[in-house]
Design a protein around this motif. Structure first.
Motif, PDB file in Angstrom:
ATOM      1  N   THR A 159     -10.423  -3.158  -2.617  1.00  0.00           N
ATOM      2  CA  THR A 159      -9.464  -3.279  -3.726  1.00  0.00           C
ATOM      3  C   THR A 159      -9.392  -1.980  -4.512  1.00  0.00           C
ATOM      4  O   THR A 159      -8.314  -1.555  -4.940  1.00  0.00           O
ATOM      5  CB  THR A 159      -9.870  -4.444  -4.644  1.00  0.00           C
ATOM      6  OG1 THR A 159      -9.941  -5.648  -3.886  1.00  0.00           O
ATOM      7  CG2 THR A 159      -8.852  -4.619  -5.762  1.00  0.00           C
ATOM      8  N   ILE A 160     -10.539  -1.332  -4.702  1.00  0.00           N
ATOM      9  CA  ILE A 160     -10.548  -0.049  -5.409  1.00  0.00           C
ATOM     10  C   ILE A 160      -9.728   0.984  -4.642  1.00  0.00           C
ATOM     11  O   ILE A 160      -8.950   1.747  -5.225  1.00  0.00           O
ATOM     12  CB  ILE A 160     -11.997   0.435  -5.619  1.00  0.00           C
ATOM     13  CG1 ILE A 160     -12.637  -0.373  -6.753  1.00  0.00           C
ATOM     14  CG2 ILE A 160     -12.053   1.933  -5.916  1.00  0.00           C
ATOM     15  CD1 ILE A 160     -14.038   0.046  -7.100  1.00  0.00           C
ATOM     16  N   THR A 161      -9.867   1.013  -3.318  1.00  0.00           N
ATOM     17  CA  THR A 161      -9.086   1.983  -2.524  1.00  0.00           C
ATOM     18  C   THR A 161      -7.601   1.661  -2.577  1.00  0.00           C
ATOM     19  O   THR A 161      -6.764   2.567  -2.542  1.00  0.00           O
ATOM     20  CB  THR A 161      -9.576   2.001  -1.066  1.00  0.00           C
ATOM     21  OG1 THR A 161      -9.330   0.730  -0.446  1.00  0.00           O
ATOM     22  CG2 THR A 161     -11.063   2.312  -0.998  1.00  0.00           C
ATOM     23  N   ARG A 162      -7.241   0.378  -2.661  1.00  0.00           N
ATOM     24  CA  ARG A 162      -5.831  -0.007  -2.786  1.00  0.00           C
ATOM     25  C   ARG A 162      -5.244   0.517  -4.098  1.00  0.00           C
ATOM     26  O   ARG A 162      -4.115   1.018  -4.132  1.00  0.00           O
ATOM     27  CB  ARG A 162      -5.681  -1.526  -2.718  1.00  0.00           C
ATOM     28  CG  ARG A 162      -5.885  -2.115  -1.343  1.00  0.00           C
ATOM     29  CD  ARG A 162      -5.935  -3.633  -1.423  1.00  0.00           C
ATOM     30  NE  ARG A 162      -4.693  -4.177  -1.937  1.00  0.00           N
ATOM     31  CZ  ARG A 162      -3.642  -4.512  -1.197  1.00  0.00           C
ATOM     32  NH1 ARG A 162      -3.692  -4.337   0.113  1.00  0.00           N
ATOM     33  NH2 ARG A 162      -2.552  -5.024  -1.738  1.00  0.00           N
ATOM     34  N   LEU A 163      -6.000   0.388  -5.175  1.00  0.00           N
ATOM     35  CA  LEU A 163      -5.516   0.887  -6.459  1.00  0.00           C
ATOM     36  C   LEU A 163      -5.369   2.406  -6.427  1.00  0.00           C
ATOM     37  O   LEU A 163      -4.403   2.949  -6.979  1.00  0.00           O
ATOM     38  CB  LEU A 163      -6.462   0.479  -7.581  1.00  0.00           C
ATOM     39  CG  LEU A 163      -6.647  -1.025  -7.840  1.00  0.00           C
ATOM     40  CD1 LEU A 163      -7.436  -1.230  -9.133  1.00  0.00           C
ATOM     41  CD2 LEU A 163      -5.324  -1.746  -7.917  1.00  0.00           C
ATOM     42  N   LEU A 184      11.939  -0.127   3.788  1.00  0.00           N
ATOM     43  CA  LEU A 184      10.795   0.771   3.630  1.00  0.00           C
ATOM     44  C   LEU A 184      10.384   0.921   2.173  1.00  0.00           C
ATOM     45  O   LEU A 184       9.235   1.279   1.890  1.00  0.00           O
ATOM     46  CB  LEU A 184      11.134   2.151   4.209  1.00  0.00           C
ATOM     47  CG  LEU A 184      11.307   2.240   5.724  1.00  0.00           C
ATOM     48  CD1 LEU A 184      11.548   3.682   6.136  1.00  0.00           C
ATOM     49  CD2 LEU A 184      10.094   1.685   6.459  1.00  0.00           C
ATOM     50  N   ALA A 185      11.316   0.670   1.249  1.00  0.00           N
ATOM     51  CA  ALA A 185      11.002   0.805  -0.179  1.00  0.00           C
ATOM     52  C   ALA A 185      10.263  -0.400  -0.732  1.00  0.00           C
ATOM     53  O   ALA A 185       9.767  -0.354  -1.865  1.00  0.00           O
ATOM     54  CB  ALA A 185      12.284   1.039  -0.976  1.00  0.00           C
ATOM     55  N   LEU A 186      10.179  -1.485   0.040  1.00  0.00           N
ATOM     56  CA  LEU A 186       9.446  -2.659  -0.435  1.00  0.00           C
ATOM     57  C   LEU A 186       7.954  -2.359  -0.486  1.00  0.00           C
ATOM     58  O   LEU A 186       7.434  -1.646   0.372  1.00  0.00           O
ATOM     59  CB  LEU A 186       9.704  -3.855   0.492  1.00  0.00           C
ATOM     60  CG  LEU A 186      11.125  -4.414   0.518  1.00  0.00           C
ATOM     61  CD1 LEU A 186      11.237  -5.519   1.555  1.00  0.00           C
ATOM     62  CD2 LEU A 186      11.534  -4.937  -0.850  1.00  0.00           C
ATOM     63  N   PRO A 187       7.250  -2.875  -1.477  1.00  0.00           N
ATOM     64  CA  PRO A 187       5.815  -2.588  -1.585  1.00  0.00           C
ATOM     65  C   PRO A 187       5.021  -3.255  -0.471  1.00  0.00           C
ATOM     66  O   PRO A 187       5.438  -4.268   0.098  1.00  0.00           O
ATOM     67  CB  PRO A 187       5.447  -3.177  -2.959  1.00  0.00           C
ATOM     68  CG  PRO A 187       6.486  -4.206  -3.231  1.00  0.00           C
ATOM     69  CD  PRO A 187       7.745  -3.730  -2.571  1.00  0.00           C
ATOM     70  N   LEU A 188       3.870  -2.659  -0.190  1.00  0.00           N
ATOM     71  CA  LEU A 188       3.008  -3.176   0.874  1.00  0.00           C
ATOM     72  C   LEU A 188       2.559  -4.602   0.575  1.00  0.00           C
ATOM     73  O   LEU A 188       2.382  -5.417   1.489  1.00  0.00           O
ATOM     74  CB  LEU A 188       1.798  -2.248   1.038  1.00  0.00           C
ATOM     75  CG  LEU A 188       0.777  -2.632   2.107  1.00  0.00           C
ATOM     76  CD1 LEU A 188       1.432  -2.665   3.479  1.00  0.00           C
ATOM     77  CD2 LEU A 188      -0.391  -1.647   2.099  1.00  0.00           C
ATOM     78  N   GLU A 189       2.371  -4.917  -0.694  1.00  0.00           N
ATOM     79  CA  GLU A 189       1.926  -6.261  -1.073  1.00  0.00           C
ATOM     80  C   GLU A 189       2.883  -7.326  -0.562  1.00  0.00           C
ATOM     81  O   GLU A 189       2.458  -8.420  -0.174  1.00  0.00           O
ATOM     82  CB  GLU A 189       1.804  -6.366  -2.592  1.00  0.00           C
ATOM     83  CG  GLU A 189       0.582  -5.666  -3.158  1.00  0.00           C
ATOM     84  CD  GLU A 189       0.497  -5.841  -4.667  1.00  0.00           C
ATOM     85  OE1 GLU A 189       1.557  -5.840  -5.319  1.00  0.00           O
ATOM     86  OE2 GLU A 189      -0.628  -5.993  -5.169  1.00  0.00           O
ATOM     87  N   VAL A 230      -1.079   1.119  -3.942  1.00  0.00           N
ATOM     88  CA  VAL A 230      -0.554  -0.080  -3.292  1.00  0.00           C
ATOM     89  C   VAL A 230      -0.332  -1.176  -4.326  1.00  0.00           C
ATOM     90  O   VAL A 230       0.670  -1.890  -4.294  1.00  0.00           O
ATOM     91  CB  VAL A 230      -1.514  -0.563  -2.180  1.00  0.00           C
ATOM     92  CG1 VAL A 230      -1.043  -1.887  -1.604  1.00  0.00           C
ATOM     93  CG2 VAL A 230      -1.619   0.489  -1.079  1.00  0.00           C
ATOM     94  N   SER A 231      -1.259  -1.303  -5.252  1.00  0.00           N
ATOM     95  CA  SER A 231      -1.148  -2.279  -6.337  1.00  0.00           C
ATOM     96  C   SER A 231      -1.212  -1.528  -7.661  1.00  0.00           C
ATOM     97  O   SER A 231      -2.123  -0.717  -7.873  1.00  0.00           O
ATOM     98  CB  SER A 231      -2.282  -3.307  -6.260  1.00  0.00           C
ATOM     99  OG  SER A 231      -2.268  -3.975  -5.010  1.00  0.00           O
ATOM    100  N   ARG A 232      -0.259  -1.781  -8.537  1.00  0.00           N
ATOM    101  CA  ARG A 232      -0.218  -1.093  -9.832  1.00  0.00           C
ATOM    102  C   ARG A 232      -0.260  -2.066 -11.010  1.00  0.00           C
ATOM    103  O   ARG A 232      -0.032  -1.667 -12.142  1.00  0.00           O
ATOM    104  CB  ARG A 232       1.042  -0.233  -9.921  1.00  0.00           C
ATOM    105  CG  ARG A 232       1.001   1.003  -9.032  1.00  0.00           C
ATOM    106  CD  ARG A 232       2.119   1.968  -9.354  1.00  0.00           C
ATOM    107  NE  ARG A 232       1.819   3.300  -8.875  1.00  0.00           N
ATOM    108  CZ  ARG A 232       2.492   4.396  -9.227  1.00  0.00           C
ATOM    109  NH1 ARG A 232       3.506   4.303 -10.064  1.00  0.00           N
ATOM    110  NH2 ARG A 232       2.156   5.575  -8.757  1.00  0.00           N
ATOM    111  N   SER A 233      -0.538  -3.316 -10.723  1.00  0.00           N
ATOM    112  CA  SER A 233      -0.520  -4.330 -11.786  1.00  0.00           C
ATOM    113  C   SER A 233      -1.907  -4.553 -12.380  1.00  0.00           C
ATOM    114  O   SER A 233      -2.265  -5.660 -12.732  1.00  0.00           O
ATOM    115  CB  SER A 233       0.022  -5.651 -11.228  1.00  0.00           C
ATOM    116  OG  SER A 233      -0.738  -6.087 -10.115  1.00  0.00           O
TER     117      SER A 233
END
Length: 750
Positions: A536-540, A259-264, A544-547
């Motif tokens: 993509t904006i909603t993912r940030l 569960l700790a793995l990222p969604l990506e 979900v994505s922090r890179s």
């Protein structure tokens, strides 16, 4: 002393829900606040919303609090302690004292010479602590305390999955391992006596026809047998308890790590493939608690019995050990080629499992498009690969087994012939009784020696399975982001400043120099052609994505500095395809979060336009939703997802094509409620239907990852070509009707 005289009233105000200044705060909440305050002293920011109580537990127990704290990156221990030890804990960090009514307080210091401890109200940490003596504390204190400190270094939950990690988990059960070891040594010693007794029976009883000696030996043999049966039962029971505890611990760590793995990561991997790799760890578990443990337990027998074999006959003993050594050598030589074939077989089996999972998960599409013949062919091909490699594996392993078999037969049959020859040629070296005793003991020695050699064969497969599981479970996790970081109050002001982002493995930027800002409470629409970067904006925003590069700020705080759990709990998210869990409608709307009443659920359902269809159902809010939502429509599922999002009263909501699955009537109902839903909160709405965004305060138009324009609807119609084109395409029929009406009016006027 004056301070001490007021202790009962002060203590009562911090622990009793019906008395004092904080009567509105429940005792369990006070206990959680005390734990949070103690953790904050060590630099750990916790949130009561992250706490999940055990089923049927009204007040969080010390054990439950320890589990929660360790999940949040702390080291905690619950201890029952006596007053005389408690009062000596001077200059210690804040200690949580558990009270009988379910609340708690913080002990911040002690004064042993006065016989008092200093307690802090967890709801009023700025207030001065109060001194409490033993008599008054004993009236409210359970005797339990909670010790908390920050974890240093890598915990067991975060350490990489490896054979060493699993071995440490097994070695943590020191008491069980000790008891099993003692039982094994005792059994090994007991197993020596029956062969020696049989030797005496043959050499003494049979030779001299001594009935009294036979009766005595039979009674002794019976007693040893009873002890052997009882100790064997105890060892099996201890082994069962050990394996069960290890199995439960591995399962807990495995699921938490997954569960700790990222969604990506899950988006890039095939689900069936991931599950196949993860489940490989149970082969390692079976090896550690099964074949490995039984082999090492049998080695106790080898250590104890082998000296007696050399005493009986060193020649026969050396022959037995030499044959077992040759077996081990054959197994070692065969390991390398077997390993290569085994890896290919495991890959084929994993691919076949992925085909099976994909077919079951997509069974609706499979049936709708009549894809059964095609999927059968894919399954047949995958099965053929599995069979081919399994056959190759079986044939390759058949050779070492064939070479080992003569040696194994010699140990069990050939040794007795050599022993008989020695007994005939030199009776003084090996007697008949000694030969029988050797065969009884020799069989028990050969088994662990052969098992130890074959253990190497299993070890090869285990290492391959471990590598498969580690390839998933050792991926970078979100644990640090989920447990660390700031927890600021969320209002909803957004700022994008030179934000650039590209997906892993892609060279094309999904977002290019995105710059815009909206104040809190804004209803923001995101529009653009497919692939323009709206989702993509909603993912940030969801973390979900922090890179990304640049600055993405929420209320002036960079999103990457905010605790990820706090961030996601502060959002309400409705996607295009929402997942509902098996359970009642009530359970799905509350999403397992405690504290919501039926009035809250009804209010959320009304805002989402779901109340009318829920009340038509026979069981209402207790209607059970089947797996795959087969008993509700897509539009009903979407409205339940909206209700689930709004019930937490989030300050920022994201609707990503949330009304795409709704029929026109339901969509109109939800759109009519959007203004009411969005009152007092920031709304980010992604939609291809521009008509649903007309009332937005700001509409951001995107194209190929860049912001083209941001303005209200009327302004965009005038100055933004992309927005005007999209609007005209979707409202062509309205424009055509208006033009025809104008033409008819002109014709009548002429």
């Amino acid at each position: 002393m004056d301070q001490t005289d007021h202790v009962p009233e002060q203590a009562g105000s911090s622990s009793d829900t019906g008395r004092g200044q904080d009567a509105s705060v429940s005792a369990p909440i006070i206990r959680l606040r005390a734990v949070i305050a103690a953790a904050k002293y060590h630099g750990l920011e916790l949130d009561t919303r992250d706490f999940a109580a055990e089923p049927g537990e009204d007040t969080p127990s010390p054990a439950t609090l320890v589990r929660w704290l360790e999940d949040q990156g702390a080291v905690a221990k619950a201890v029952r302690i006596k007053w005389r030890y408690l009062v000596k804990m001077t200059q210690s960090p804040p200690v949580v004292l558990m009270f009988r009514d379910g609340s708690a307080a913080l002990m911040v210091n002690t004064t042993p010479d006065r016989g008092v401890v200093w307690l802090q109200d967890p709801l009023k940490t700025a207030a001065a602590p109060v001194a409490v003596d033993e008599l008054r504390l004993s009236q409210i204190w359970t005797g339990d305390i909670l010790l908390i400190k920050r974890r240093k270094g890598e915990s067991e939950a975060d350490a990489p999955i490896s054979l060493g990690w699993l071995a440490k988990m097994v070695l943590r059960e020191k008491r069980s391992l000790r008891d099993i070891g003692l039982a094994s040594i005792t059994l090994s010693i007991l197993q020596i006596f029956p062969p020696l007794i049989v030797m005496q029976v043959i050499d003494k009883v049979v030779s001299y026809h001594s009935m009294s000696t036979l009766v005595s030996i039979s009674g002794l043999l019976f007693i040893f047998s009873i002890y052997e049966v009882l100790i064997s039962y105890a060892r099996r029971d201890l082994s069962l308890v050990l394996t069960t505890r290890i199995d439960s611990r591995i399962s807990l760590h495995l699921f938490s790590r997954l569960l700790a793995l990222p969604l990506e990561y899950f988006e890039r991997q095939q689900t069936g493939n991931v599950l196949g790799r993860v489940m490989s760890i149970y082969k390692v578990r079976d090896f550690l608690t099964g074949r490995l443990m039984s082999t090492f337990l049998d080695l106790f027998t080898l250590v104890v019995i082998l000296p007696f074999l050399f005493i009986i006959s060193s020649t026969l003993a050396w022959m037995t050990v030499a044959c077992a050594g040759l077996i081990g050598l054959i197994v070692v030589v065969a390991m390398a080629p077997l390993s290569r074939v085994m890896v290919r077989q495991m890959e084929a089996e994993r691919d076949r499992s992925a085909v099976l999972y994909e077919s079951v998960a997509g069974i609706r599409t499979l049936k709708t498009l009549a894809l059964e013949p095609i999927r059968k062919q894919v399954w047949d091909d995958a099965t053929a690969r599995v069979i081919r490699w399994k056959l190759a594996m079986g044939r390759m392993s058949n050779w070492p087994q064939t070479l080992v078999m003569p040696l194994d037969l010699f140990i069990s049959r050939g040794v007795i012939l050599v022993g008989a020859y020695l007994a005939l040629t030199s009776p003084s070296t090996v007697g008949v009784g000694a030969l029988v005793a050797f065969m009884m003991l020799g069989g028990r020695v050969a088994t662990p020696l052969v098992g130890l050699a074959r253990l190497l064969d299993d070890f090869n497969e285990v290492m391959s399975s471990l590598a498969e599981a580690a390839s998933v479970l050792n991926q970078p996790t979100e644990t640090k982001a989920l447990t660390m970081g700031m927890r600021p109050p969320i209002k909803g002001a957004l700022l994008f400043e030179d934000v650039n982002f590209s997906y892993p493995g892609s060279t094309r930027l999904a977002l290019k120099d995105v710059n815009f800002s909206v104040p809190a409470g804004t209803m923001l629409g995101l529009v653009g052609r497919s692939g323009s970067g709206k989702s993509t904006i909603t993912r940030l925003l969801q973390g979900v994505s922090r890179s990304y590069t640049g600055y993405l700020k929420l209320d002036g705080v960079d999103l990457r500095e905010i605790n990820l759990t706090h961030l996601r709990r502060s959002f309400g998210v409705v996607l295009q395809d929402n997942f509902l869990f098996r359970g009642t409608i009530y359970d799905n709307i509350t999403a397992g979060r405690p504290g919501f009443t039926m009035d809250d659920v009804v209010h959320a359902a009304r805002m989402a336009g779901a109340e009318e269809f829920i009340e038509r159902m026979p069981a209402g809010y207790d209607t059970f939703i089947e797996e795959g939502c087969t008993n509700i429509s897509g539009g009903q599922r979407q409205r339940l997802a909206i209700a689930r999002a709004v019930i937490t009263d989030p300050k920022l909501m994201i609707l990503d094509e949330a009304t795409s699955a709704l029929d026109p009537e339901s969509e109109a109902l939800v759109n009519a409620n959007l203004e009411r839903i969005g009152k007092g909160r920031t709304m980010v709405i992604v939609s291809h239907r521009l008509s649903s965004l007309v009332n937005c305060d700001q509409i951001c138009v995107m194209n190929q990852g860049a912001v083209v324009d941001i303005a209200p609807h009327d302004v965009l119609l005038e100055r933004c070509d992309i927005y005007r084109t999209l609007w005209m395409q979707q409202n062509r029929h309205t424009s055509s009707r208006a033009q025809s009406e104008d033409s008819s009016l002109i014709a009548e006027g002429e």
